[in-house]
Design a protein around this motif. Structure first.
Motif, short mmCIF file in Angstrom:
data_model
loop_
_atom_site.label_atom_id
_atom_site.label_comp_id
_atom_site.label_asym_id
_atom_site.label_seq_id
_atom_site.Cartn_x
_atom_site.Cartn_y
_atom_site.Cartn_z
N ARG A 210 0.84 -1.20 0.00
CA ARG A 210 0.00 0.00 0.00
C ARG A 210 0.87 1.25 0.00
N SER A 212 2.30 4.54 1.06
CA SER A 212 2.42 5.16 2.38
C SER A 212 3.73 5.93 2.42
N SER A 213 3.96 6.60 3.55
CA SER A 213 5.22 7.33 3.71
C SER A 213 6.41 6.37 3.75
N GLU A 214 6.17 5.12 4.12
CA GLU A 214 7.24 4.13 4.16
C GLU A 214 7.40 3.40 2.83
N PRO A 216 6.60 4.84 -0.75
CA PRO A 216 6.06 5.92 -1.58
C PRO A 216 6.01 5.56 -3.06
N GLN A 218 3.30 3.71 -6.26
CA GLN A 218 2.00 3.16 -6.65
C GLN A 218 2.11 2.54 -8.04
N GLN A 300 7.39 12.17 -1.48
CA GLN A 300 7.16 11.39 -0.27
C GLN A 300 8.46 10.76 0.23
#
Length: 472
Positions: A210, A212-214, A216, A218, A300
């Protein structure tokens, strides 16, 4: 006992469970969880047998006997993976030791209490407490103890062959051994199975990280095909080289000469004005070769905290390794651009983060694509590391005509006063701008229940040009 899972099928001394076979024969749509659970349950049994025997030996109540793992050839993800990997029995047991808490959270607590009636610590066994449930989770020390007891030679061998960074279970990110705190033993970190394989073994599906900031990044996809890509003939030839590498990368990586002299993977730079097809091309390359393409959000990744950028980059590349992902860094000059002069400690740490990221890019064993609006924005020290540098220029008149024709909608009619040839010749627009003009015009045409007119297109073209401070 067979010494590897390459002989796995000879391990099936026990017939296929009649209840499972009957279910398959009676109902070809057997619930997926039933099929997944058989070998997972056997895996827990094997760890139980291993631990019982080891603890009985340790407590002076019996001699140790290594269990003889037997799994059913049921086509489950666990069986297929083990057959493909060709693990040794010790590697298989290590995998199941790490997976056990995901199957039964209190597995190790019940195990220890079974053999130690008095409450207390058992440091020889290893393990750490789960912060949420306070149940015991295995560590590298747990693996060393269960497989070898106090035998120092055996422990060192297991450490080197199974728990080291060069071992295949860890190198391929099948299991993860956490780094301990400074000053603590190297094998005292928690051992887990990666999220990818936990989801595969327990749920029978592919794990998708997913955003997330950890993490970054997609996935990017497209419904378009290669024929929809409008670029120059020279660019198509350059892109063909990238595709040829994807087709033959394994052969190249095993070449005795090249494998010693070149870095793994392939690095390409796409540069040119916005809207000229850089992102679409990356998505199409992945689509043609059935490889996921992940777009990395550099905003990010760059953290205001010292050292966090390197940590985030490390997590991203650790996940991506050995998964055949194509990594796409858009607006790459924001992080891969010319490094700043060092005027403060923050500048020094920022440059260290960039240097670390550049090194991970260079060492990545798959395809990495960096996209930038301007070639000269990329650090010169990194330019020589690209195998391909491809310029995506603004489309010429003929290419613009093709783009206008491709974006012609079917849900609303086009007025007779529109000449796509005229628009292509008169207005220098990118492919993205042409698409946006037609998209907004289609919305307006549907809303007003009228045809798309030349005046409507000209108005939307004026708006697109205004975005770049241009006028008609």
């Amino acid at each position: 006992m067979p010494n590897s899972f390459s002989q796995l099928r000879s391990w099936f001394k026990t017939p296929e469970p009649p209840e499972t076979k009957a279910l398959v024969l009676r109902n070809q749509h057997m619930h997926a969880a039933t099929g997944l659970a058989v070998n997972l349950s056997l895996g827990l049994t094997h760890v139980q047998q291993l631990a019982d025997s080891r603890l009985q030996e340790y407590l002076g109540k019996g001699s140790f006997q290594m269990p003889d793992p037997q799994l059913y050839d049921d086509g489950s993800p666990l069986f297929v993976a083990l057959s493909h990997w060709g693990l040794s029995p010790s590697e298989y047991l290590t995998l199941m030791i790490a997976l056990a808490p995901a199957l039964q959270p209190n597995f190790y607590d019940l195990l220890i209490h079974k053999h130690l009636s008095k409450a207390g610590e058992f440091p020889e066994f290893g393990g750490v407490k789960n912060a949420n449930t306070r149940t015991t989770l295995p560590t590298g020390d747990t693996v060393l103890f269960l497989l070898n007891g106090t035998d120092l030679t055996g422990r060192l061998t297991t450490w080197q062959q199974i728990l080291s960074h060069d071992s295949r279970l860890i190198k391929q990110q099948i299991i993860l051994l956490e780094d301990p705190k400074d000053g603590e033993p190297a094998t005292s970190g928690r051992i887990t199975v990666s999220k990818e394989y936990v989801e595969m073994f327990l749920l029978g599906r592919e794990w998708q990280p997913r955003f997330s900031s950890e993490f970054p990044a997609q996935p990017i996809t497209t419904l378009l095909d290669w024929d929809n890509l409008i670029v120059s003939k020279n660019n198509l030839e350059e892109l063909r080289i990238i595709q040829d590498w994807l087709e033959h990368e394994q052969t190249i990586k095993t070449d005795p000469a090249l494998s010693r002299m070149i870095k793994p993977g392939y690095r390409a730079l796409f540069y040119g004005p916005p809207g000229t097809g850089k992102t679409l091309t990356a998505a199409l390359v992945g689509k043609r070769h059935k490889r996921p393409v992940y777009r990395v959000d550099l905003s990010q990744m760059v953290s205001k905290y010292i050292g966090e950028t390197s940590k985030i980059a490390s997590n991203l590349f650790d996940i991506a390794e050995n998964r055949n992902w194509i990594l796409f860094f858009d607006e790459a000059d924001s992080l891969f651009g010319k490094r700043t002069s060092v005027t403060s400690s923050n500048d020094r740490y920022a440059n260290q983060d960039v240097s670390y990221l550049l090194q991970r890019v260079e060492d990545y064993n798959g395809l990495i694509i960096l996209a930038s609006n301007y070639k000269h924005n990329i650090d010169n020290a990194f330019m020589r590391r690209f195998q391909s540098v491809i310029h995506f220029s603004m489309p010429d008149a003929q290419e613009r005509l093709t783009l206008w024709q491709q974006t012609k909608p079917e849900v609303v009619k086009i007025a007779d006063d529109i000449s796509f040839e005229e628009l292509a010749q008169k207005f220098e627009l990118s492919g993205a701008s042409i698409l946006n003009v037609m998209y907004i015009s289609t919305i307006r045409g549907l809303a007003d229940e009228q045809k798309i007119t030349r005046a409507m297109l000209i108005e939307e073209i004026r708006k697109e040009l205004a975005k770049e401070n241009k006028t008609i």
